[in-house]
Design an enzyme around this catalytic site. Sequence first.
Site, PDB file in Angstrom:
ATOM      1  N   ASN A  59       0.877  -1.181   0.000  1.00  0.00           N
ATOM      2  CA  ASN A  59       0.000   0.000   0.000  1.00  0.00           C
ATOM      3  C   ASN A  59       0.908   1.223   0.000  1.00  0.00           C
ATOM      4  OD1 ASN A  59      -1.784   2.050   0.495  1.00  0.00           O
ATOM      5  ND2 ASN A  59      -2.411   1.352   2.533  1.00  0.00           N
ATOM      6  N   TRP A  60       1.024   1.824  -1.170  1.00  0.00           N
ATOM      7  CA  TRP A  60       1.970   2.948  -1.307  1.00  0.00           C
ATOM      8  C   TRP A  60       1.429   4.240  -0.692  1.00  0.00           C
ATOM      9  CZ3 TRP A  60       3.861   2.205  -7.123  1.00  0.00           C
ATOM     10  CH2 TRP A  60       4.597   1.006  -7.195  1.00  0.00           C
ATOM     11  N   LYS A  61       0.176   4.217  -0.273  1.00  0.00           N
ATOM     12  CA  LYS A  61      -0.470   5.392   0.337  1.00  0.00           C
ATOM     13  C   LYS A  61      -0.252   6.629  -0.547  1.00  0.00           C
ATOM     14  CE  LYS A  61      -0.198   3.175   4.813  1.00  0.00           C
ATOM     15  NZ  LYS A  61      -0.049   3.264   6.250  1.00  0.00           N
ATOM     16  N   HIS A  87      -9.492   1.213   5.163  1.00  0.00           N
ATOM     17  CA  HIS A  87      -8.207   1.400   5.859  1.00  0.00           C
ATOM     18  C   HIS A  87      -8.427   2.384   7.010  1.00  0.00           C
ATOM     19  CE1 HIS A  87      -4.090   2.492   6.722  1.00  0.00           C
ATOM     20  NE2 HIS A  87      -3.708   1.417   6.056  1.00  0.00           N
ATOM     21  N   GLU A 110      -6.759   4.765   7.995  1.00  0.00           N
ATOM     22  CA  GLU A 110      -6.495   6.175   7.641  1.00  0.00           C
ATOM     23  C   GLU A 110      -7.708   6.786   6.933  1.00  0.00           C
ATOM     24  OE1 GLU A 110      -2.784   5.338   5.694  1.00  0.00           O
ATOM     25  OE2 GLU A 110      -1.861   4.957   7.638  1.00  0.00           O
ATOM     26  N   GLU A 116      -5.021  -4.743  10.808  1.00  0.00           N
ATOM     27  CA  GLU A 116      -4.006  -3.707  10.985  1.00  0.00           C
ATOM     28  C   GLU A 116      -4.264  -2.958  12.294  1.00  0.00           C
ATOM     29  OE1 GLU A 116      -2.160  -2.541   6.919  1.00  0.00           O
ATOM     30  OE2 GLU A 116      -3.794  -1.195   7.366  1.00  0.00           O
ATOM     31  N   GLY A 148       2.927   2.411  10.929  1.00  0.00           N
ATOM     32  CA  GLY A 148       3.948   3.461  10.815  1.00  0.00           C
ATOM     33  C   GLY A 148       4.658   3.793  12.113  1.00  0.00           C
ATOM     34  N   SER A 182       3.747  -1.892  10.481  1.00  0.00           N
ATOM     35  CA  SER A 182       5.195  -1.933  10.723  1.00  0.00           C
ATOM     36  C   SER A 182       5.826  -3.272  10.352  1.00  0.00           C
ATOM     37  CB  SER A 182       5.515  -1.577  12.183  1.00  0.00           C
ATOM     38  OG  SER A 182       5.174  -0.223  12.428  1.00  0.00           O
ATOM     39  N   GLY A 187       3.000  -0.952   4.261  1.00  0.00           N
ATOM     40  CA  GLY A 187       3.039   0.462   3.923  1.00  0.00           C
ATOM     41  C   GLY A 187       4.466   0.884   3.633  1.00  0.00           C
ATOM     42  N   GLY A 188       5.117   1.487   4.615  1.00  0.00           N
ATOM     43  CA  GLY A 188       6.457   2.067   4.430  1.00  0.00           C
ATOM     44  C   GLY A 188       7.444   1.146   3.735  1.00  0.00           C
TER      45      GLY A 188
HETATM   46  P1  13P Z   1       3.225   0.534   7.672  1.00  0.00           P
HETATM   47  O1  13P Z   1       3.748  -0.754   7.062  1.00  0.00           O
HETATM   48  O2  13P Z   1       3.927   1.745   7.157  1.00  0.00           O
HETATM   49  O3  13P Z   1       3.159   0.447   9.161  1.00  0.00           O
HETATM   50  O4  13P Z   1       1.711   0.686   7.156  1.00  0.00           O
HETATM   51  C1  13P Z   1       0.846  -0.374   7.278  1.00  0.00           C
HETATM   52  C2  13P Z   1      -0.386  -0.046   6.548  1.00  0.00           C
HETATM   53  O5  13P Z   1      -1.139   0.820   6.960  1.00  0.00           O
HETATM   54  C3  13P Z   1      -0.652  -0.780   5.299  1.00  0.00           C
HETATM   55  O6  13P Z   1      -1.932  -0.545   4.838  1.00  0.00           O
END
Ligand code: 13P
Length: 251
Positions: free
Chosen positions: A12-14, A97, A99, A167, A173, A213, A234-235
């Site tokens: 997930n590149w956000k 998600h 977010e 999640e 993050g 994470s 994510g990251g």
């Molecule tokens: P991180 O891997 O950056 O913690 O993000 C997880 C995430 O929200 C994937 O959708």
Amino acid sequence: MKPNRRPLIAGNWKMNLNSSTAEKLAIEVAAQADKFDLDILLCPPSIYLERVGKAINTSTIHLGAQDCHGNPNGAHTGDISPPMLRDVGCEYTIVGHSERRADHVETNQIVAAKAESAWAAGITSIICVGETDDERSSGAALNSVSAQIHSSVPDGADAKNTVIAYEPIWAIGSGKTPTTTEVAQMHGAIRGFLKQLVGEKSAQGIRIIYGGSLKANNARPLMALADVDGGLIGGASLTALEFIAIAESCL
Ligand code: 13P
């Protein structure tokens, strides 16, 4: 790994990258992805879907969106519908998600409508659930996730149209992850909630992936757990080497 569930590793590149760095990353991942016997999925920002789709066209990688609208078309300024996502090659979309639940006040009902709308366009919904820090520390994590599963997963969910992403919000993050015991317990509980909702057979086929994470250096023990069928990253999905190393940890 799991006998009847093919692992899914999703990036997930956000709201990151630009058109050329997104394309470059997709090409780097595609160059390595075919050697893995698992599903690899990239979810770029929607504006780069087409470009990333072209870059991974000849590989086995799947394309996914980070969100969709709950309607197929209409007067919804700025939104993107599942048929539009399907039109540019998406096979998956993330919905709910944390977010989006936080930034866009998305309720479980909205999330369920998005999931169903994606199904109608032939897209698999990755429905996200997870507890807050306070819920975890007060012992309310299971109840919170149970409520989200029961109200966000529409009737008719099955192995083909649905993936669940667990999640924990406090792990996203933050560099913090739950212990393997906590993840095993939650994924097992989610499998149980799914059985109540859709019956034993469908519940056994639905993939439940972990996100929060996830890195190359902590993925292996989590990915080895019985009810963990992959990861939503994510990251660490923004670096091809790191993302591929996480995929490797599923094998
Ligand atoms: P991180 O891997 O950056 O913690 O993000 C997880 C995430 O929200 C994937 O959708």
